[in-house]
Design a protein around this motif. Structure first.
Motif, PDB file in Angstrom:
ATOM      1  N   LEU A  53     -11.683   0.672  -0.591  1.00 26.23           N
ATOM      2  CA  LEU A  53     -10.468   1.326  -0.097  1.00 26.23           C
ATOM      3  C   LEU A  53      -9.772   2.206  -1.137  1.00 26.23           C
ATOM      4  CD1 LEU A  53      -8.819  -1.502   2.045  1.00 26.23           C
ATOM      5  CD2 LEU A  53      -9.695   0.683   2.873  1.00 26.23           C
ATOM      6  N   THR A  54      -9.800   1.809  -2.387  1.00 23.67           N
ATOM      7  CA  THR A  54      -9.053   2.558  -3.400  1.00 23.67           C
ATOM      8  C   THR A  54      -9.503   4.008  -3.523  1.00 23.67           C
ATOM      9  OG1 THR A  54      -8.608   0.514  -4.621  1.00 23.67           O
ATOM     10  CG2 THR A  54      -8.308   2.569  -5.815  1.00 23.67           C
ATOM     11  N   PRO A  55     -10.809   4.314  -3.465  1.00 19.66           N
ATOM     12  CA  PRO A  55     -11.186   5.739  -3.486  1.00 19.66           C
ATOM     13  C   PRO A  55     -10.620   6.530  -2.312  1.00 19.66           C
ATOM     14  CG  PRO A  55     -13.077   4.373  -4.038  1.00 19.66           C
ATOM     15  CD  PRO A  55     -12.003   3.442  -3.576  1.00 19.66           C
ATOM     16  N   VAL A  56     -10.394   5.869  -1.183  1.00 22.76           N
ATOM     17  CA  VAL A  56      -9.775   6.548  -0.035  1.00 22.76           C
ATOM     18  C   VAL A  56      -8.317   6.856  -0.344  1.00 22.76           C
ATOM     19  CG1 VAL A  56      -9.143   6.356   2.400  1.00 22.76           C
ATOM     20  CG2 VAL A  56     -11.315   5.411   1.601  1.00 22.76           C
ATOM     21  N   LEU A  57      -7.611   5.871  -0.918  1.00 22.53           N
ATOM     22  CA  LEU A  57      -6.175   5.996  -1.152  1.00 22.53           C
ATOM     23  C   LEU A  57      -5.849   6.829  -2.386  1.00 22.53           C
ATOM     24  CD1 LEU A  57      -5.208   2.281  -0.401  1.00 22.53           C
ATOM     25  CD2 LEU A  57      -4.919   4.237   1.121  1.00 22.53           C
ATOM     26  N   GLY A 116      -5.560  -0.746  -8.381  1.00 20.87           N
ATOM     27  CA  GLY A 116      -4.984  -0.309  -7.116  1.00 20.87           C
ATOM     28  C   GLY A 116      -4.268  -1.438  -6.397  1.00 20.87           C
ATOM     29  N   VAL A 117      -3.860  -1.164  -5.176  1.00 20.03           N
ATOM     30  CA  VAL A 117      -3.166  -2.176  -4.369  1.00 20.03           C
ATOM     31  C   VAL A 117      -4.125  -3.269  -3.932  1.00 20.03           C
ATOM     32  CG1 VAL A 117      -1.956  -2.564  -2.183  1.00 20.03           C
ATOM     33  CG2 VAL A 117      -1.446  -0.537  -3.553  1.00 20.03           C
ATOM     34  N   TYR A 118      -5.337  -2.870  -3.547  1.00 22.43           N
ATOM     35  CA  TYR A 118      -6.317  -3.813  -3.020  1.00 22.43           C
ATOM     36  C   TYR A 118      -7.372  -4.107  -4.083  1.00 22.43           C
ATOM     37  CZ  TYR A 118      -4.294  -2.501   1.488  1.00 22.43           C
ATOM     38  OH  TYR A 118      -3.430  -2.272   2.528  1.00 22.43           O
ATOM     39  N   THR A 160     -10.569   9.299  -9.666  1.00 18.52           N
ATOM     40  CA  THR A 160      -9.780   8.392 -10.500  1.00 18.52           C
ATOM     41  C   THR A 160     -10.198   6.936 -10.361  1.00 18.52           C
ATOM     42  OG1 THR A 160      -8.084   8.160  -8.783  1.00 18.52           O
ATOM     43  CG2 THR A 160      -7.782   9.920 -10.405  1.00 18.52           C
ATOM     44  N   SER A 161     -11.061   6.624  -9.410  1.00 20.13           N
ATOM     45  CA  SER A 161     -11.423   5.218  -9.171  1.00 20.13           C
ATOM     46  C   SER A 161     -12.924   4.985  -9.116  1.00 20.13           C
ATOM     47  CB  SER A 161     -10.774   4.726  -7.872  1.00 20.13           C
ATOM     48  OG  SER A 161     -11.121   5.558  -6.782  1.00 20.13           O
ATOM     49  N   ARG A 162     -13.713   5.913  -9.651  1.00 26.76           N
ATOM     50  CA  ARG A 162     -15.167   5.789  -9.560  1.00 26.76           C
ATOM     51  C   ARG A 162     -15.682   4.544 -10.285  1.00 26.76           C
ATOM     52  NH1 ARG A 162     -17.345   6.644 -14.235  1.00 26.76           N
ATOM     53  NH2 ARG A 162     -19.385   6.330 -13.294  1.00 26.76           N
ATOM     54  N   GLU A 201       0.816  -1.213   0.000  1.00 26.13           N
ATOM     55  CA  GLU A 201       0.000   0.000   0.000  1.00 26.13           C
ATOM     56  C   GLU A 201       0.851   1.264   0.000  1.00 26.13           C
ATOM     57  OE1 GLU A 201      -2.559   2.319   3.342  1.00 26.13           O
ATOM     58  OE2 GLU A 201      -3.002   0.186   3.155  1.00 26.13           O
ATOM     59  N   ILE A 202       1.910   1.267   0.785  1.00 25.29           N
ATOM     60  CA  ILE A 202       2.729   2.479   0.894  1.00 25.29           C
ATOM     61  C   ILE A 202       3.836   2.536  -0.169  1.00 25.29           C
ATOM     62  CG2 ILE A 202       2.278   2.702   3.364  1.00 25.29           C
ATOM     63  CD1 ILE A 202       5.035   1.556   3.925  1.00 25.29           C
ATOM     64  N   GLY A 203       3.919   1.487  -1.003  1.00 24.16           N
ATOM     65  CA  GLY A 203       4.940   1.474  -2.052  1.00 24.16           C
ATOM     66  C   GLY A 203       6.327   1.182  -1.543  1.00 24.16           C
ATOM     67  N   LEU A 204       6.429   0.389  -0.481  1.00 28.76           N
ATOM     68  CA  LEU A 204       7.735   0.139   0.135  1.00 28.76           C
ATOM     69  C   LEU A 204       8.707  -0.604  -0.775  1.00 28.76           C
ATOM     70  CD1 LEU A 204       9.493   0.478   2.595  1.00 28.76           C
ATOM     71  CD2 LEU A 204       8.429  -1.562   3.592  1.00 28.76           C
ATOM     72  N   PRO A 205       8.281  -1.617  -1.545  1.00 25.13           N
ATOM     73  CA  PRO A 205       9.251  -2.288  -2.427  1.00 25.13           C
ATOM     74  C   PRO A 205       9.947  -1.321  -3.378  1.00 25.13           C
ATOM     75  CG  PRO A 205       7.256  -3.590  -2.250  1.00 25.13           C
ATOM     76  CD  PRO A 205       6.965  -2.282  -1.584  1.00 25.13           C
ATOM     77  N   HIS A 206       9.191  -0.397  -3.951  1.00 26.10           N
ATOM     78  CA  HIS A 206       9.780   0.574  -4.880  1.00 26.10           C
ATOM     79  C   HIS A 206      10.709   1.537  -4.140  1.00 26.10           C
ATOM     80  CE1 HIS A 206       7.018  -0.944  -7.859  1.00 26.10           C
ATOM     81  NE2 HIS A 206       6.008  -0.700  -7.053  1.00 26.10           N
ATOM     82  N   ALA A 207      10.327   1.937  -2.934  1.00 30.63           N
ATOM     83  CA  ALA A 207      11.160   2.860  -2.157  1.00 30.63           C
ATOM     84  C   ALA A 207      12.503   2.214  -1.816  1.00 30.63           C
ATOM     85  CB  ALA A 207      10.432   3.272  -0.880  1.00 30.63           C
TER      86      ALA A 207
END
Length: 472
Positions: free
Chosen positions: A345-349, A335-337, A354-356, A118-124
């Motif tokens: 969850l995706t509309p929250v994140l 999205g992630v989920y 962009t996710s309607r 969710e937070i993109g840790l692998p890419h970071a």
């Protein structure tokens, strides 16, 4: 088709529907998951009561989140842990990378964690130049394929055994001799074992955070989390703040629900509680123990009428039983989920604008709520997002006009019955051998499946005829 058009939900779903290989991969896993969950629930007479208890535990924590955060932090610090707070995904990644750099780490092992995704840790980690070893077998497959997880329990669900065998032959130093499952597992073990032993930092998620002790609970079936968290000299936990529970008995009450709903087992092979760094006399364990508590929109959900979504145990049962997910898989959601919980969850994140499309990718049949181990009202939440989308004017003008026309017709019964009768007669003209394979203005359906030939009369017409025959 432009790149932007190709990256829409409709385009991704269309590509997934046309991918028969993907359908085979999805069916193999989700069908087994549904069968195992059904057997596990049938063999537990107290499941319904346990489900109610689980929902109450989570609601209690959410209502008293500030209290349990303070209690958990106090007890975690008392055990020797270092606690960090991150309000956003970027903050969380910066904290983790900084800890790794302070430890002069070169290699990092990571146990599967949806919060990490969710937070993109692998890419970071990759961008920071850290050698990243994904220790979960499915995440290892995803990493080799430069792919994204498609399921929260089985990240490589979209790949068949044959796909994985080819990946291992291409990327493993000493690949398997044959393509059977034991040989592939042995190949992965040989490949990963060196990473476990060489890692300077191990990063895990958390299934539960125990407030009254400051302990962290991880649940796995492979034992990779234990090797990730025990061998390196630094252990970092990344966890959403909703993972809190008051005490160990509350954690076990939720564990019984989580495992049965996720894999259909009574308990996982490895359920481990970590409490602080290595102490004097301990034979193993990290020298430093960091916990990064992540908000990333969770507090905002409380003000958006989505507090019940914070009950989620990340079991994946909703997507295993979702008729949409089982047709298009996880990547189509973007999205992630994925699946029903992802559509909430995706509309929250990522924002509703962009996710309607995701909140409309649901039949609202309610099966996801029926199988949810903590009774999250997912259909109601999706309807709530639809109402917000309408109120914000996010639907295309053509769709709003059509709905306005539809409302005009259905509020006039005679006009509706006339239109329904004409529609049935028109549809029957396109039928061949009991099915409609092509239909003007309905290519979104007929491009990937046939439409059944309708009856000669509408339901209401048949119903009225039966009433007359019975003299009612």
């Amino acid at each position: 088709m432009t790149r932007a058009e190709a990256d829409t939900f409709k385009a991704r779903a269309g590509a997934a529907l046309a991918d028969h290989h993907l359908k085979t991969a999805i069916d193999r896993t989700t069908r087994t998951a549904r069968q195992k969950r059904e057997a596990a629930v049938a063999g537990w007479p107290g499941f319904s009561r346990a489900r109610d208890l689980g929902a109450r535990i989570k609601d209690h924590v959410i209502e008293n989140l500030d209290h349990y955060l303070i209690e958990f932090e106090r007890n975690a610090r008392a055990s020797g842990a270092i606690v960090h707070y991150a309000s956003s995904a970027g903050d969380a990644c910066q904290i983790v990378v900084r800890i790794c750099r302070d430890a002069k780490a070169r290699t990092v092992t990571r146990s599967k964690s949806m919060l990490g995704e969710e937070i993109g840790l692998p890419h970071a980690l990759d961008e920071a130049g850290l050698g990243r070893v994904e220790t979960d077998l499915a995440e290892h497959i995803v990493q080799l394929a430069h792919d994204r997880p498609s399921h929260i329990i089985w990240p490589a669900l979209h790949r068949t055994r044959e796909d994985i065998a080819a990946l291992f032959r291409e990327h493993h130093h000493t690949p398997q001799n044959s393509d059977d499952i034991p040989a592939m597992v042995a190949s992965a073990r040989r490949q990963l074992r060196g990473g476990f032993l060489a890692a300077d930092v191990g990063i895990s998620g958390a299934n539960f955070l125990i407030a009254d002790s400051g302990a962290v609970c991880t649940v796995t079936n492979e034992g990779n989390a234990e090797l990730t968290t025990t061998i390196p000299r630094v252990h970092i936990v990344t966890a959403g703040i909703e993972k809190l529970v008051p005490s160990l008995p509350h954690a076990f009450a939720l564990l019984r629900l989580l495992v049965r709903s996720a894999t259909g087992a009574d308990i996982t092979q490895y359920t481990t509680f970590h409490c602080g760094p290595k102490r004097a006399g301990d034979l193993d364990g990290p020298e430093a123990f960091h916990i990064v508590l992540v908000d990333n929109g969770r507090a905002r959900m409380l003000g958006q009428g989505l507090a019940e979504m914070l009950r989620c145990l990340r079991c994946g049962a909703c997507m295993n039983h979702c008729v949409v997910y089982n047709e298009i898989g996880g990547h189509a959601y973007g999205g992630v989920y994925p699946g029903p919980m992802g559509a909430v969850l995706t509309p929250v994140l990522d924002g509703l604008e962009t996710s309607r499309d995701l909140v409309h990718a649901c039949t609202l049949n309610g099966r996801c709520q029926e199988v949810c181990p903590v009774d999250i009202p997912l259909p109601a939440m999706l309807r709530g997002w639809r109402e917000k989308s309408w109120a914000q004017g996010l639907e295309p003008v053509t769709q709003r006009s059509f709905i306005g026309l539809w409302a005009f017709v259905v509020t006039r019964p005679r006009l509706y019955r006339l239109g329904a009768g004409l529609a049935i007669k028109t549809l029957r003209l396109f039928a061949r051998d009991g099915w409609i394979r092509a239909l003007p203005l309905a290519s979104g359906w007929t491009s990937t499946r046939d439409f059944p030939k309708p009856a000669r009369r509408t339901f209401m017409a048949q119903y009225q005829a039966q009433k007359r025959n019975r003299g009612l």
